[in-house]
Write a protein that holds these residues in place. Structure first.
Motif, short mmCIF file in Angstrom:
data_model
loop_
_atom_site.label_atom_id
_atom_site.label_comp_id
_atom_site.label_asym_id
_atom_site.label_seq_id
_atom_site.Cartn_x
_atom_site.Cartn_y
_atom_site.Cartn_z
N HIS A 97 39.48 39.63 34.11
CA HIS A 97 38.21 40.18 34.58
C HIS A 97 37.70 39.36 35.76
O HIS A 97 36.53 39.02 35.84
CB HIS A 97 37.18 40.27 33.44
N GLU A 98 38.63 39.04 36.66
CA GLU A 98 38.30 38.20 37.82
C GLU A 98 37.52 38.96 38.89
O GLU A 98 36.87 38.34 39.72
CB GLU A 98 39.56 37.59 38.42
N ASN A 99 37.62 40.27 38.91
CA ASN A 99 36.83 41.06 39.86
C ASN A 99 36.25 42.27 39.11
O ASN A 99 36.63 42.55 37.97
CB ASN A 99 37.68 41.48 41.07
N ASP A 100 35.33 42.96 39.75
CA ASP A 100 34.62 44.06 39.09
C ASP A 100 35.56 45.16 38.61
O ASP A 100 35.41 45.68 37.50
CB ASP A 100 33.55 44.66 40.00
N LYS A 101 36.54 45.52 39.44
CA LYS A 101 37.46 46.60 39.07
C LYS A 101 38.27 46.22 37.83
O LYS A 101 38.40 47.02 36.89
CB LYS A 101 38.39 46.91 40.24
N ASP A 102 38.82 45.01 37.82
CA ASP A 102 39.59 44.55 36.66
C ASP A 102 38.71 44.41 35.43
O ASP A 102 39.12 44.74 34.31
CB ASP A 102 40.27 43.20 36.96
N ALA A 103 37.48 43.92 35.62
CA ALA A 103 36.56 43.75 34.49
C ALA A 103 36.23 45.11 33.87
O ALA A 103 36.23 45.25 32.64
CB ALA A 103 35.28 43.04 34.95
N GLU A 104 35.96 46.10 34.71
CA GLU A 104 35.64 47.44 34.19
C GLU A 104 36.82 48.01 33.40
O GLU A 104 36.62 48.59 32.33
CB GLU A 104 35.25 48.38 35.33
N GLU A 111 37.19 46.00 30.09
CA GLU A 111 36.11 46.31 29.16
C GLU A 111 36.28 47.71 28.55
O GLU A 111 36.02 47.89 27.36
CB GLU A 111 34.75 46.20 29.86
N GLN A 112 36.75 48.67 29.34
CA GLN A 112 36.97 50.00 28.80
C GLN A 112 38.08 49.99 27.76
O GLN A 112 37.99 50.64 26.72
CB GLN A 112 37.27 51.03 29.90
N TYR A 158 29.62 46.05 24.64
CA TYR A 158 28.90 45.80 25.88
C TYR A 158 27.58 46.57 25.96
O TYR A 158 26.82 46.39 26.89
CB TYR A 158 29.79 46.14 27.08
#
Length: 161
Positions: free
Chosen positions: A131-138, A141-142, A157
């Motif tokens: 989750h190092e960037n927003d795209k990977d984190a999203e 998390e999904q 979340y």
């Protein structure tokens, strides 16, 4: 109920009293759900620790002088394996029980649900998710939401209220 990998070997170690901490069978079920459809064989270890050990490990391996909820240590596979050969050794998770209990209380979550979430989160890290960037984190998390939903656990979340 998820089917999970065809072979899952999980060792759960308790480096503190087990009171209030889920059973090894629970950790196995949660890890299996995270691995389901993503890997055929997996060997991993989960160690439940106190705040002193959690802090020492986080300081040593991440340079952060506090205990965190979960640490993931992916396995270092030996060099020289033939192309495409993978060992089932996935790695180790270290879960700091006092931090998990405190967070569950602060976030108004059932402790077992929080343990399940952190187990799934840690296993996904062992599989290479981050989750190092927003795209990977999203995306991560999904995936966590989907795995936890398959276990009957609410979105970790979603804010209470």
């Amino acid at each position: 109920m998820t089917q999970g990998p065809t072979h899952l070997d999980i060792a759960v170690g308790y480096a503190l009293p087990r009171k209030g901490i889920p059973s090894a069978a629970s950790f196995r079920r949660w890890a299996s759900a995270a691995l389901d459809g993503r890997i055929r064989e997996a060997d991993l270890a989960i160690r439940l620790v106190d705040e002193d050990e959690g802090r020492a490990l986080n300081r040593h391996y991440r340079g952060k002088d506090y205990a965190t909820n979960v640490l993931s240590f992916p396995a270092d596979l030996p060099e020289g394996l033939p192309e495409g050969v993978r060992l089932p050794l996935l790695g180790d998770l270290v879960i700091c029980a006092p931090v998990v209990a405190r967070e569950a209380n602060e976030q108004h979550k059932r402790p077992n649900d929080h343990y399940a979430h952190l187990t799934v989160h840690g296993v996904l890290h062992l599989l290479g998710w981050d989750h190092e960037n927003d795209k990977d984190a999203e995306a991560m998390e999904q995936l966590e939401r989907d795995v936890l939903a398959s276990l009957g656990i609410d979105d970790p979340y979603r804010l209470p209220g």
